[in-house]
Design a protein around this motif. Structure first.
Motif, PDB file in Angstrom:
ATOM      1  N   VAL A   1       0.835  -1.206   0.000  1.00  0.00           N
ATOM      2  CA  VAL A   1       0.000   0.000   0.000  1.00  0.00           C
ATOM      3  C   VAL A   1       0.869   1.254   0.000  1.00  0.00           C
ATOM      4  N   LEU A   2       1.907   1.262   0.810  1.00  0.00           N
ATOM      5  CA  LEU A   2       2.780   2.438   0.870  1.00  0.00           C
ATOM      6  C   LEU A   2       3.496   2.663  -0.452  1.00  0.00           C
ATOM      7  N   ASN A   3       3.856   1.609  -1.133  1.00  0.00           N
ATOM      8  CA  ASN A   3       4.458   1.771  -2.460  1.00  0.00           C
ATOM      9  C   ASN A   3       3.449   2.327  -3.459  1.00  0.00           C
ATOM     10  N   ARG A   4       2.178   1.965  -3.311  1.00  0.00           N
ATOM     11  CA  ARG A   4       1.152   2.566  -4.176  1.00  0.00           C
ATOM     12  C   ARG A   4       0.992   4.050  -3.869  1.00  0.00           C
ATOM     13  N   VAL A   5       1.139   4.431  -2.596  1.00  0.00           N
ATOM     14  CA  VAL A   5       1.114   5.855  -2.248  1.00  0.00           C
ATOM     15  C   VAL A   5       2.224   6.582  -2.993  1.00  0.00           C
ATOM     16  N   ALA A   6       3.423   6.008  -2.987  1.00  0.00           N
ATOM     17  CA  ALA A   6       4.545   6.623  -3.695  1.00  0.00           C
ATOM     18  C   ALA A   6       4.258   6.753  -5.181  1.00  0.00           C
ATOM     19  N   GLU A   7       3.655   5.727  -5.771  1.00  0.00           N
ATOM     20  CA  GLU A   7       3.314   5.776  -7.195  1.00  0.00           C
ATOM     21  C   GLU A   7       2.316   6.891  -7.483  1.00  0.00           C
ATOM     22  N   LEU A   8       1.322   7.040  -6.614  1.00  0.00           N
ATOM     23  CA  LEU A   8       0.318   8.094  -6.813  1.00  0.00           C
ATOM     24  C   LEU A   8       0.925   9.480  -6.620  1.00  0.00           C
ATOM     25  N   LEU A   9       1.873   9.603  -5.695  1.00  0.00           N
ATOM     26  CA  LEU A   9       2.566  10.880  -5.529  1.00  0.00           C
ATOM     27  C   LEU A   9       3.329  11.247  -6.798  1.00  0.00           C
ATOM     28  N   ARG A  10       3.993  10.284  -7.395  1.00  0.00           N
ATOM     29  CA  ARG A  10       4.697  10.551  -8.651  1.00  0.00           C
ATOM     30  C   ARG A  10       3.710  10.951  -9.747  1.00  0.00           C
ATOM     31  N   LYS A  11       2.600  10.251  -9.815  1.00  0.00           N
ATOM     32  CA  LYS A  11       1.596  10.515 -10.853  1.00  0.00           C
ATOM     33  C   LYS A  11       1.005  11.910 -10.708  1.00  0.00           C
ATOM     34  N   ASN A  12       0.850  12.375  -9.477  1.00  0.00           N
ATOM     35  CA  ASN A  12       0.219  13.669  -9.205  1.00  0.00           C
ATOM     36  C   ASN A  12       1.242  14.718  -8.755  1.00  0.00           C
ATOM     37  N   ALA A  13       2.491  14.510  -9.119  1.00  0.00           N
ATOM     38  CA  ALA A  13       3.577  15.352  -8.607  1.00  0.00           C
ATOM     39  C   ALA A  13       3.397  16.820  -8.975  1.00  0.00           C
ATOM     40  N   GLN A  14       3.043  17.108 -10.216  1.00  0.00           N
ATOM     41  CA  GLN A  14       2.931  18.501 -10.641  1.00  0.00           C
ATOM     42  C   GLN A  14       1.810  19.212  -9.901  1.00  0.00           C
ATOM     43  N   GLU A  15       0.677  18.529  -9.755  1.00  0.00           N
ATOM     44  CA  GLU A  15      -0.448  19.118  -9.021  1.00  0.00           C
ATOM     45  C   GLU A  15      -0.060  19.411  -7.578  1.00  0.00           C
ATOM     46  N   LEU A  16       0.613  18.455  -6.913  1.00  0.00           N
ATOM     47  CA  LEU A  16       1.016  18.646  -5.528  1.00  0.00           C
ATOM     48  C   LEU A  16       2.026  19.778  -5.394  1.00  0.00           C
ATOM     49  N   ALA A  17       2.943  19.880  -6.337  1.00  0.00           N
ATOM     50  CA  ALA A  17       3.931  20.963  -6.309  1.00  0.00           C
ATOM     51  C   ALA A  17       3.244  22.320  -6.427  1.00  0.00           C
ATOM     52  N   GLU A  18       2.280  22.414  -7.335  1.00  0.00           N
ATOM     53  CA  GLU A  18       1.560  23.668  -7.510  1.00  0.00           C
ATOM     54  C   GLU A  18       0.732  24.010  -6.275  1.00  0.00           C
TER      55      GLU A  18
ATOM     56  N   PRO B   1      11.207  19.077  -7.034  1.00  0.00           N
ATOM     57  CA  PRO B   1      12.351  18.214  -6.707  1.00  0.00           C
ATOM     58  C   PRO B   1      12.579  18.025  -5.220  1.00  0.00           C
ATOM     59  N   VAL B   2      12.187  18.996  -4.394  1.00  0.00           N
ATOM     60  CA  VAL B   2      12.459  18.908  -2.963  1.00  0.00           C
ATOM     61  C   VAL B   2      11.251  18.350  -2.218  1.00  0.00           C
ATOM     62  N   ASP B   3      10.150  19.077  -2.204  1.00  0.00           N
ATOM     63  CA  ASP B   3       9.022  18.726  -1.345  1.00  0.00           C
ATOM     64  C   ASP B   3       8.306  17.456  -1.811  1.00  0.00           C
ATOM     65  N   VAL B   4       7.954  17.419  -3.083  1.00  0.00           N
ATOM     66  CA  VAL B   4       7.187  16.271  -3.568  1.00  0.00           C
ATOM     67  C   VAL B   4       8.057  15.024  -3.649  1.00  0.00           C
ATOM     68  N   MET B   5       9.235  15.141  -4.247  1.00  0.00           N
ATOM     69  CA  MET B   5      10.054  13.946  -4.439  1.00  0.00           C
ATOM     70  C   MET B   5      10.603  13.418  -3.113  1.00  0.00           C
ATOM     71  N   THR B   6      10.865  14.288  -2.145  1.00  0.00           N
ATOM     72  CA  THR B   6      11.252  13.807  -0.827  1.00  0.00           C
ATOM     73  C   THR B   6      10.130  12.998  -0.199  1.00  0.00           C
ATOM     74  N   THR B   7       8.896  13.456  -0.387  1.00  0.00           N
ATOM     75  CA  THR B   7       7.744  12.723   0.146  1.00  0.00           C
ATOM     76  C   THR B   7       7.602  11.366  -0.524  1.00  0.00           C
ATOM     77  N   VAL B   8       7.829  11.316  -1.824  1.00  0.00           N
ATOM     78  CA  VAL B   8       7.830  10.022  -2.529  1.00  0.00           C
ATOM     79  C   VAL B   8       8.848   9.089  -1.883  1.00  0.00           C
ATOM     80  N   GLU B   9      10.050   9.595  -1.655  1.00  0.00           N
ATOM     81  CA  GLU B   9      11.121   8.767  -1.105  1.00  0.00           C
ATOM     82  C   GLU B   9      10.806   8.319   0.317  1.00  0.00           C
ATOM     83  N   GLN B  10      10.079   9.144   1.077  1.00  0.00           N
ATOM     84  CA  GLN B  10       9.682   8.732   2.423  1.00  0.00           C
ATOM     85  C   GLN B  10       8.827   7.463   2.366  1.00  0.00           C
ATOM     86  N   TYR B  11       7.856   7.440   1.478  1.00  0.00           N
ATOM     87  CA  TYR B  11       6.965   6.270   1.406  1.00  0.00           C
ATOM     88  C   TYR B  11       7.689   5.052   0.860  1.00  0.00           C
ATOM     89  N   GLU B  12       8.570   5.255  -0.103  1.00  0.00           N
ATOM     90  CA  GLU B  12       9.342   4.122  -0.621  1.00  0.00           C
ATOM     91  C   GLU B  12      10.266   3.553   0.458  1.00  0.00           C
TER      92      GLU B  12
END
Length: 483
Positions: A74-91, A106-117
């Motif tokens: 499930v947590l890996n799916r969270v990371a996948e969804l963060l990547r998919k919605n990265a631009q929206e979350l950044a904005e 590159p900082v806020d969104v991708m760090t969050t992706v890495e946290q879940y992974e």
């Protein structure tokens, strides 16, 4: 970037619901000072509903009973969804906080992706061990989730600092009530949707927006909460720890900072200047691990101050939606006023404003020019206290012992920095600095695998790394008689 007016509710038990009082609070765009929407203004009754939902999910739901491997999926799916919605979350993060869009992705969104992974991987390692004893027994330990976690998070890094709590808490099998910062609630609410979409069961994550004084205080004092994870100022942290103590629940506190960055005479000057500027302008200085105190070896002092005077005003400041912007607005007008008060006090204490020292009038937003202040006495409150804005004080030192003494002279101990080409000195000084994390020859080098946290008035407990999981689990011993 165009985002329609935002209207969001509380997220409790897997459903969107208004505050029981019906109250709402404005969300402000810091770059213009304009209202961009409203969110529900939760209170104690809403916190009670959220804790009840989290308790039911913990006591009766599947999440704590899943294997670590199942939670990891499930947590890996969270990371996948963060990547998919990265631009929206950044904005959304840029709009809510005023953070430059060039850093959000590159900082806020991708760090969050890495946290879940990262915590998806660690979720699969949460096992106990057998223990040899002289008794006629079979003894072993279990690592179990704590229960309902109350997470209270700040305005400056909503995605990163919220999910630095949620990711390990979820990995360990806990359920959560999250109270995001008053000023910056938007990505916390969007995360609730993404977590549900990834397969986190209803009631496992609940988000209650509202003020710290009302909703936050109710969460701290709620008897149904089993653990408090708090990030915020030291002053509020003291109140939070006192409130949680009444219920004897474990607390982790990541609090204020006032880090010293030491530039030794043998440092690479160009790199040291870059680290110094990065250390105090990153996120407009609204960073608990910022480096607002620069200590420079006396032979370099005048040259270094002169370089800063020329370089700092060239750092791009302005519209956070412009990809070239490095310094955006502060989160609110009250934060700008606080910086103004500190700069006025610095002048009264004999400080020399090398550059900046005033607001920037731009589009009605909450901007303050990056400011360098030299020649302040160490006892000045501008040196001793956390400013939490784009202000750098510069002080000279004569030798290594004095540099260490100055660095350790404040009440805080979250981060520190060393700029030197002498490897032995780097290790020697790092060992003597009273800080939870020490950066050498750069600044803000952070990764979910490496723990951070404070000493002294900067709090206790650690975020990131396997150490974070210790804060969200308890060890149970089982001893079976073999007679």
């Amino acid at each position: 970037m165009t985002i329609d007016k935002i209207e969001r509710e509380l997220y409790i038990g897997g459903r969107w619901t208004p505050a029981q009082s019906g109250a709402r609070v404005d969300v402000i765009d810091p770059s213009t000072g304009t209202v961009i929407g409203t969110v529900a203004d939760g209170d104690a009754a809403d916190i009670d509903r959220a804790v009840s939902a989290a308790r039911t999910a913990f006591d009766d739901g599947p999440w704590p009973r899943m294997s670590g491997r199942e939670r990891a999926r499930v947590l890996n799916r969270v990371a996948e969804l963060l990547r998919k919605n990265a631009q929206e979350l950044a904005e959304l993060e840029s709009l809510d906080v005023g953070k430059p869009i060039g850093l959000c992705l590159p900082v806020d969104v991708m760090t969050t992706v890495e946290q879940y992974e990262y915590y998806a991987a660690l979720a699969q390692t949460l096992d106990g061990s057998t223990r040899e004893t002289p008794l006629k027994t079979f003894a072993y330990t279990r690592r179990e989730p704590l229960g309902v976690v109350g997470a209270i998070t700040p305005f400056n890094f909503p995605l990163i600092l919220s999910n630095s709590k949620l990711a390990p808490a979820l990995a360990a099998g806990n359920t959560i009530v999250h109270k995001p910062a008053d000023d910056t609630p938007l990505t916390a609410l969007r995360m609730a949707e993404l977590l549900a979409e990834a397969g986190v069961p209803d009631g496992v994550v609940n988000v209650v927006t509202g003020s710290g004084a009302v909703a936050g205080d109710a969460l701290l004092r709620h008897p149904g909460v089993d653990k408090i994870a708090f990030t915020g100022s030291t002053a509020v942290g003291r109140l939070a720890a006192s409130a949680a103590a009444a219920s004897l629940v474990p607390v982790t506190m990541e609090l204020g900072g006032n880090a010293a960055n030491i530039v030794f005479e043998d440092a690479d000057v160009d790199k040291a200047v870059g680290a110094a500027i990065k250390g105090f302008v990153f996120n407009t200085g609204q960073f608990c691990m910022a480096g607002p105190r620069l200590l420079v070896a006396r032979p370099l002092y005048d040259v270094f101050v002169g370089i800063l005077a020329d370089a700092v005003p060239t750092v791009p400041i302005g519209d956070p939606r412009d990809s070239k912007t490095v310094i955006g607005p502060m989160a609110s007008d009250r934060h700008v006023r606080k910086v103004e008060e500190f700069v006025a006090l610095a002048k009264a204490d004999g400080g020399r404003v090398v550059c900046g020292g005033e607001r920037l009038d731009l589009d009605g937003g909450f901007y303050y020019k990056p400011t360098v202040i030299a020649d302040l006495p160490n006892e000045s409150s501008v040196v001793q206290e956390e400013i939490f804005g784009p202000v750098l004080t510069v002080q000279p030192f004569d030798d290594e012992a004095e540099a260490i003494a100055l660095a350790n002279s404040t009440a805080y101990g979250l981060a520190a920095g060393i700029q030197t080409s002498n490897l032995a000195r780097a290790h020697r000084v790092a060992a003597r600095l009273e800080a939870g994390i020490v950066f050498v020859n750069d600044w803000a080098m952070l990764d979910p695998a490496v723990p951070f946290g404070g000493v002294k008035a900067s709090g206790y407990g650690r975020e990131y790394g396997p150490e974070a999981l210790d804060a969200y689990t308890r060890t149970k011993s089982v001893i079976v008689s073999l007679d």
